[in-house]
Design a protein around this motif. Structure first.
Motif, PDB file in Angstrom:
ATOM      1  N   ALA A   1       6.535  11.092  -5.303  1.00  0.00           N
ATOM      2  CA  ALA A   1       7.805  11.429  -5.950  1.00  0.00           C
ATOM      3  C   ALA A   1       7.584  12.106  -7.298  1.00  0.00           C
ATOM      4  N   VAL A   2       6.624  11.603  -8.073  1.00  0.00           N
ATOM      5  CA  VAL A   2       6.330  12.221  -9.369  1.00  0.00           C
ATOM      6  C   VAL A   2       5.821  13.654  -9.191  1.00  0.00           C
ATOM      7  N   THR A   3       4.986  13.871  -8.183  1.00  0.00           N
ATOM      8  CA  THR A   3       4.451  15.215  -7.938  1.00  0.00           C
ATOM      9  C   THR A   3       5.548  16.184  -7.522  1.00  0.00           C
ATOM     10  N   VAL A   4       6.452  15.752  -6.653  1.00  0.00           N
ATOM     11  CA  VAL A   4       7.549  16.631  -6.212  1.00  0.00           C
ATOM     12  C   VAL A   4       8.475  16.960  -7.380  1.00  0.00           C
ATOM     13  N   LEU A   5       8.800  15.974  -8.214  1.00  0.00           N
ATOM     14  CA  LEU A   5       9.670  16.238  -9.364  1.00  0.00           C
ATOM     15  C   LEU A   5       9.011  17.209 -10.348  1.00  0.00           C
ATOM     16  N   ALA A   6       7.708  17.069 -10.548  1.00  0.00           N
ATOM     17  CA  ALA A   6       7.012  18.011 -11.434  1.00  0.00           C
ATOM     18  C   ALA A   6       7.052  19.429 -10.871  1.00  0.00           C
ATOM     19  N   CYS A   7       6.900  19.564  -9.557  1.00  0.00           N
ATOM     20  CA  CYS A   7       6.974  20.901  -8.948  1.00  0.00           C
ATOM     21  C   CYS A   7       8.375  21.492  -9.100  1.00  0.00           C
ATOM     22  N   LEU A   8       9.404  20.680  -8.907  1.00  0.00           N
ATOM     23  CA  LEU A   8      10.770  21.192  -9.050  1.00  0.00           C
ATOM     24  C   LEU A   8      11.054  21.622 -10.485  1.00  0.00           C
ATOM     25  N   ALA A   9      10.523  20.881 -11.458  1.00  0.00           N
ATOM     26  CA  ALA A   9      10.711  21.282 -12.854  1.00  0.00           C
ATOM     27  C   ALA A   9      10.026  22.614 -13.140  1.00  0.00           C
ATOM     28  N   LEU A  10       8.834  22.802 -12.595  1.00  0.00           N
ATOM     29  CA  LEU A  10       8.157  24.088 -12.781  1.00  0.00           C
ATOM     30  C   LEU A  10       8.836  25.200 -11.990  1.00  0.00           C
TER      31      LEU A  10
ATOM     32  N   LEU B   1      -4.127  21.429 -10.181  1.00  0.00           N
ATOM     33  CA  LEU B   1      -5.021  20.919 -11.219  1.00  0.00           C
ATOM     34  C   LEU B   1      -4.433  19.692 -11.898  1.00  0.00           C
ATOM     35  N   GLY B   2      -3.138  19.742 -12.213  1.00  0.00           N
ATOM     36  CA  GLY B   2      -2.506  18.582 -12.836  1.00  0.00           C
ATOM     37  C   GLY B   2      -2.481  17.366 -11.924  1.00  0.00           C
ATOM     38  N   ALA B   3      -2.157  17.564 -10.654  1.00  0.00           N
ATOM     39  CA  ALA B   3      -2.143  16.438  -9.722  1.00  0.00           C
ATOM     40  C   ALA B   3      -3.531  15.852  -9.528  1.00  0.00           C
ATOM     41  N   PHE B   4      -4.553  16.701  -9.486  1.00  0.00           N
ATOM     42  CA  PHE B   4      -5.917  16.189  -9.318  1.00  0.00           C
ATOM     43  C   PHE B   4      -6.341  15.370 -10.529  1.00  0.00           C
ATOM     44  N   LEU B   5      -6.082  15.859 -11.732  1.00  0.00           N
ATOM     45  CA  LEU B   5      -6.454  15.110 -12.931  1.00  0.00           C
ATOM     46  C   LEU B   5      -5.652  13.830 -13.064  1.00  0.00           C
ATOM     47  N   PHE B   6      -4.393  13.850 -12.619  1.00  0.00           N
ATOM     48  CA  PHE B   6      -3.539  12.673 -12.728  1.00  0.00           C
ATOM     49  C   PHE B   6      -3.957  11.584 -11.750  1.00  0.00           C
ATOM     50  N   THR B   7      -4.467  11.953 -10.591  1.00  0.00           N
ATOM     51  CA  THR B   7      -4.812  10.978  -9.549  1.00  0.00           C
ATOM     52  C   THR B   7      -6.308  10.875  -9.295  1.00  0.00           C
TER      53      THR B   7
ATOM     54  N   ARG C   1       0.816  -1.214   0.000  1.00  0.00           N
ATOM     55  CA  ARG C   1       0.000   0.000   0.000  1.00  0.00           C
ATOM     56  C   ARG C   1       0.848   1.262   0.000  1.00  0.00           C
ATOM     57  N   LEU C   2       2.071   1.188   0.533  1.00  0.00           N
ATOM     58  CA  LEU C   2       2.911   2.376   0.642  1.00  0.00           C
ATOM     59  C   LEU C   2       3.629   2.699  -0.658  1.00  0.00           C
ATOM     60  N   LEU C   3       4.002   1.682  -1.429  1.00  0.00           N
ATOM     61  CA  LEU C   3       4.781   1.928  -2.645  1.00  0.00           C
ATOM     62  C   LEU C   3       4.026   2.792  -3.659  1.00  0.00           C
ATOM     63  N   PRO C   4       2.754   2.531  -3.959  1.00  0.00           N
ATOM     64  CA  PRO C   4       2.059   3.434  -4.903  1.00  0.00           C
ATOM     65  C   PRO C   4       1.972   4.867  -4.409  1.00  0.00           C
ATOM     66  N   GLU C   5       1.779   5.055  -3.098  1.00  0.00           N
ATOM     67  CA  GLU C   5       1.718   6.414  -2.559  1.00  0.00           C
ATOM     68  C   GLU C   5       3.064   7.127  -2.719  1.00  0.00           C
ATOM     69  N   LEU C   6       4.161   6.399  -2.479  1.00  0.00           N
ATOM     70  CA  LEU C   6       5.484   7.001  -2.633  1.00  0.00           C
ATOM     71  C   LEU C   6       5.770   7.364  -4.090  1.00  0.00           C
ATOM     72  N   LYS C   7       5.331   6.525  -5.018  1.00  0.00           N
ATOM     73  CA  LYS C   7       5.552   6.820  -6.435  1.00  0.00           C
ATOM     74  C   LYS C   7       4.795   8.080  -6.844  1.00  0.00           C
ATOM     75  N   VAL C   8       3.531   8.173  -6.436  1.00  0.00           N
ATOM     76  CA  VAL C   8       2.746   9.357  -6.780  1.00  0.00           C
ATOM     77  C   VAL C   8       3.360  10.610  -6.152  1.00  0.00           C
TER      78      VAL C   8
ATOM     79  N   ILE D   1      -3.417  10.949   0.596  1.00  0.00           N
ATOM     80  CA  ILE D   1      -2.640  11.892   1.393  1.00  0.00           C
ATOM     81  C   ILE D   1      -1.310  12.210   0.728  1.00  0.00           C
ATOM     82  N   ALA D   2      -0.790  11.284  -0.096  1.00  0.00           N
ATOM     83  CA  ALA D   2       0.500  11.527  -0.749  1.00  0.00           C
ATOM     84  C   ALA D   2       0.432  12.710  -1.695  1.00  0.00           C
ATOM     85  N   VAL D   3      -0.703  12.921  -2.337  1.00  0.00           N
ATOM     86  CA  VAL D   3      -0.830  14.031  -3.286  1.00  0.00           C
ATOM     87  C   VAL D   3      -0.753  15.366  -2.550  1.00  0.00           C
ATOM     88  N   ALA D   4      -1.469  15.475  -1.438  1.00  0.00           N
ATOM     89  CA  ALA D   4      -1.468  16.738  -0.687  1.00  0.00           C
ATOM     90  C   ALA D   4      -0.091  17.019  -0.088  1.00  0.00           C
ATOM     91  N   VAL D   5       0.529  16.002   0.502  1.00  0.00           N
ATOM     92  CA  VAL D   5       1.854  16.206   1.107  1.00  0.00           C
ATOM     93  C   VAL D   5       2.881  16.551   0.038  1.00  0.00           C
TER      94      VAL D   5
END
Length: 266
Positions: A63-72, A126-132, A54-61, A139-143
């Motif tokens: 990590a992808v969200t944090v990397l997208a924020c850093l790119a922006l 908006l992107g994170a909401f549409l993606f998930t 259960r933890l691995l999918p949350e960590l993947k989501v 909770i991983a998306v908000a954090v």
């Protein structure tokens, strides 16, 4: 004076005697509908793997969200260095003076940073909401949005200062010479501007989740039976029928007590 005891019922006495003399029935066999036995070792191993699965999918989501924020955040740094108003300076002998003493360029730089941060927060939420949205967020998306937005804001602040005018005013004054003009470096006067991105992302994500988020099914009403099936009611289709062994109802409007004795069923 004593009260006489009630005489025993002969029918009950006969039924009790028959039950005592009856031969014991066959022993009950195994239940064919019982679930198969489960190995306890396999069950304990599955219990240990369940939290990690259960933890691995949350960590993947996350990590992808944090990397997208850093790119922006890189895009935000470029926009801030380009759009932020510059503070003009002039060299007067051995002094460096403001070219516009009453200007509000410093406050304008903070305002531009806040506006860009608000826009980035809306875009990332908006992107994170549409993606998930299909998986129901989590909770991983908000954090990840809060953490990634704050890290991206700090990175954009540091990188934007490097992309803007030089921060060594003395070297710039010597380069332009007496009477020359140059621009001061851009910087934040209010560090609270760094929170614009994560706060905007949280507000937009909450609004989108409340308005368009995945909904859970409502529980069945309290009058429904198990699994949401309504219990049958007498007099309705599927209602209770005659009780086995009880009196059979007669024609409509007639009760067994209304019949002549010879027509009554024993």
């Amino acid at each position: 004076m004593t009260v006489p005891n009630t005489p025993p019922d002969p029918l009950r006495a006969a039924a009790g005697a028959d039950a005592d003399t009856a031969a014991p029935g066959p022993a009950a066999g195994p239940n064919p509908y019982a679930p198969p036995p489960v190995d306890q070792a396999v069950l304990r191993a599955a219990d240990r793997r369940a939290p990690l699965e259960r933890l691995l999918p949350e960590l993947k989501v996350g990590a992808v969200t944090v990397l997208a924020c850093l790119a922006l955040g890189l895009v935000m740094a470029v926009l801030w260095a380009w759009l932020a108003p510059k503070v003009p300076l002039v060299v007067d002998g051995n002094k460096i003076l403001y070219g516009d003493p009453e200007g509000e360029q410093r406050a304008g730089a903070d305002s531009v940073f806040v506006l860009i941060g608000l826009g980035m927060g809306i875009v990332t939420a908006l992107g994170a909401f549409l993606f998930t949205r299909r998986r129901g967020g989590g909770i991983a998306v908000a954090v990840a949005l809060a953490t990634g937005g704050l890290l991206a804001s700090v990175g954009a602040w540091g990188l934007g200062r490097r992309l803007g005018p030089a921060s060594d005013l003395v070297a710039e004054a010597r380069r332009v010479g007496n009477g020359g003009h140059f621009d001061a470096d851009i910087d934040l006067g209010a560090y609270g501007a760094l929170l614009a991105w994560p706060m905007a992302a949280m507000v937009v994500l909450l609004a989108l989740s409340a308005a368009f988020g995945k909904r859970e099914e409502d529980p069945p009403p309290y009058w429904a039976g198990p699994y949401g099936v309504q219990r049958p009611v007498d007099g309705q289709p599927g209602g209770a029928g005659p009780v086995p062994g009880g009196p059979h109802p007669g024609p409509a409007g007639e009760h067994p007590g209304d019949r002549p004795p010879q027509d009554r069923t024993p």
